[in-house]
Design an enzyme around this catalytic site. Structure first.
Site, short mmCIF file in Angstrom:
data_model
loop_
_atom_site.label_atom_id
_atom_site.label_comp_id
_atom_site.label_asym_id
_atom_site.label_seq_id
_atom_site.Cartn_x
_atom_site.Cartn_y
_atom_site.Cartn_z
N TYR A 65 35.06 47.78 39.81
CA TYR A 65 34.10 46.64 40.24
C TYR A 65 32.98 46.68 39.15
O TYR A 65 31.80 46.19 39.48
CB TYR A 65 33.36 47.10 41.39
CG TYR A 65 34.03 46.66 42.70
CD1 TYR A 65 34.44 45.23 42.92
CD2 TYR A 65 34.70 47.60 43.73
CE1 TYR A 65 35.30 44.92 44.13
CE2 TYR A 65 35.38 47.31 44.83
CZ TYR A 65 35.71 46.00 44.94
OH TYR A 65 36.35 45.44 46.21
N ARG A 112 43.64 33.99 48.64
CA ARG A 112 42.08 33.78 48.86
C ARG A 112 41.84 32.88 50.16
O ARG A 112 40.94 33.10 50.95
CB ARG A 112 41.51 33.06 47.66
CG ARG A 112 41.47 33.91 46.58
CD ARG A 112 40.53 33.28 45.40
NE ARG A 112 39.37 33.42 45.49
CZ ARG A 112 38.41 34.25 45.65
NH1 ARG A 112 38.71 35.44 45.17
NH2 ARG A 112 37.03 33.89 45.86
N GLU A 157 43.79 43.57 37.41
CA GLU A 157 43.46 44.49 38.60
C GLU A 157 44.76 45.10 38.80
O GLU A 157 44.58 46.35 39.41
CB GLU A 157 42.91 43.55 39.87
CG GLU A 157 41.51 43.12 39.56
CD GLU A 157 40.93 42.22 40.76
OE1 GLU A 157 39.56 42.28 40.90
OE2 GLU A 157 41.52 41.74 41.51
P1 CMP Z 1 35.27 41.89 47.27
O1 CMP Z 1 36.10 40.70 47.16
O2 CMP Z 1 35.76 43.23 47.20
O3 CMP Z 1 34.42 41.88 45.88
C1 CMP Z 1 33.02 42.70 45.59
C2 CMP Z 1 32.50 42.79 47.00
O4 CMP Z 1 31.01 43.07 46.88
C3 CMP Z 1 32.79 42.11 48.10
O5 CMP Z 1 34.16 41.90 48.23
C4 CMP Z 1 31.73 42.15 49.21
O6 CMP Z 1 32.39 43.26 50.01
C5 CMP Z 1 30.79 42.70 48.36
N1 CMP Z 1 29.71 41.78 48.22
C6 CMP Z 1 29.71 40.62 47.82
N2 CMP Z 1 28.56 40.01 48.12
C7 CMP Z 1 27.57 40.91 48.56
C8 CMP Z 1 26.45 40.70 49.07
N3 CMP Z 1 25.48 39.63 49.14
N4 CMP Z 1 25.76 41.94 49.98
C9 CMP Z 1 26.60 42.97 49.91
N5 CMP Z 1 27.72 43.18 49.55
C10 CMP Z 1 28.63 42.11 48.80
#
Ligand code: CMP
Length: 138
Positions: A49, A85, A126
């Site tokens: 990440y 998606r 990924e």
């Molecule tokens: P994911 O698709 O795993 O990609 C990054 C992750 O960060 C996302 O899903 C969410 O679970 C998390 N995420 C994204 N935006 C926020 C936010 N504003 N606050 C907290 N977690 C977030």
């Protein structure tokens, strides 16, 4: 055929809905061409990440994604990135489309049940993060 990367997150595995998510992926028409279960270390999660390193929610994201096992997958299909998606729905389950995976199985934006690549280029990065060539069906 296009490939995308999918991760069923710890909250979904812990809540025993990973089977339902896998069934939904298959019924949606995406083909699972690689799959395994593992638990990420904090170091691995930070690397995966890295694009979110400067975000306010980064530490919470790392804590959540390392809280238990995940199921990582490679999915194949026409337009697989966008198709997955759309199956996942919006990142926040509260605003995700009815019937989407995040609406059905997500708890909050922090625990939104599934991750999918945002574009084909990210998908290849990924996929390579988790799988070697021998683990992916052609
Ligand atoms: P994911 O698709 O795993 O990609 C990054 C992750 O960060 C996302 O899903 C969410 O679970 C998390 N995420 C994204 N935006 C926020 C936010 N504003 N606050 C907290 N977690 C977030």
């Amino acid at each position: 055929m296009e490939r995308t990367f999918s991760m069923i997150k710890p909250e979904a595995v812990i809540n025993k809905v990973s089977g339902k998510i896998i069934t939904a992926i298959e019924e949606h028409g995406l083909k699972i061409i690689a799959q395994k279960m593992l638990q990420l270390s904090k170091e691995q999660a930070c690397c995966f990440y890295a694009a979110h390193r400067d975000k306010a929610f980064f530490n919470e994201l790392i804590n959540n994604i390392t809280a238990g096992p995940v199921i990582v997958q490679v999915l194949s299909g026409d337009n697989a990135v966008e198709d997955y998606r759309s199956l996942m729905g919006a990142a926040n389950p509260a605003s995700a489309e009815e019937g989407s995976l995040r609406k059905l199985y997500g708890i909050s934006i922090e625990k939104n049940a599934v991750h999918g690549s945002d574009c084909a280029q990210t998908a290849e990065r990924e996929i390579a993060f988790f799988f070697n060539q021998l683990e992916i069906m052609s």
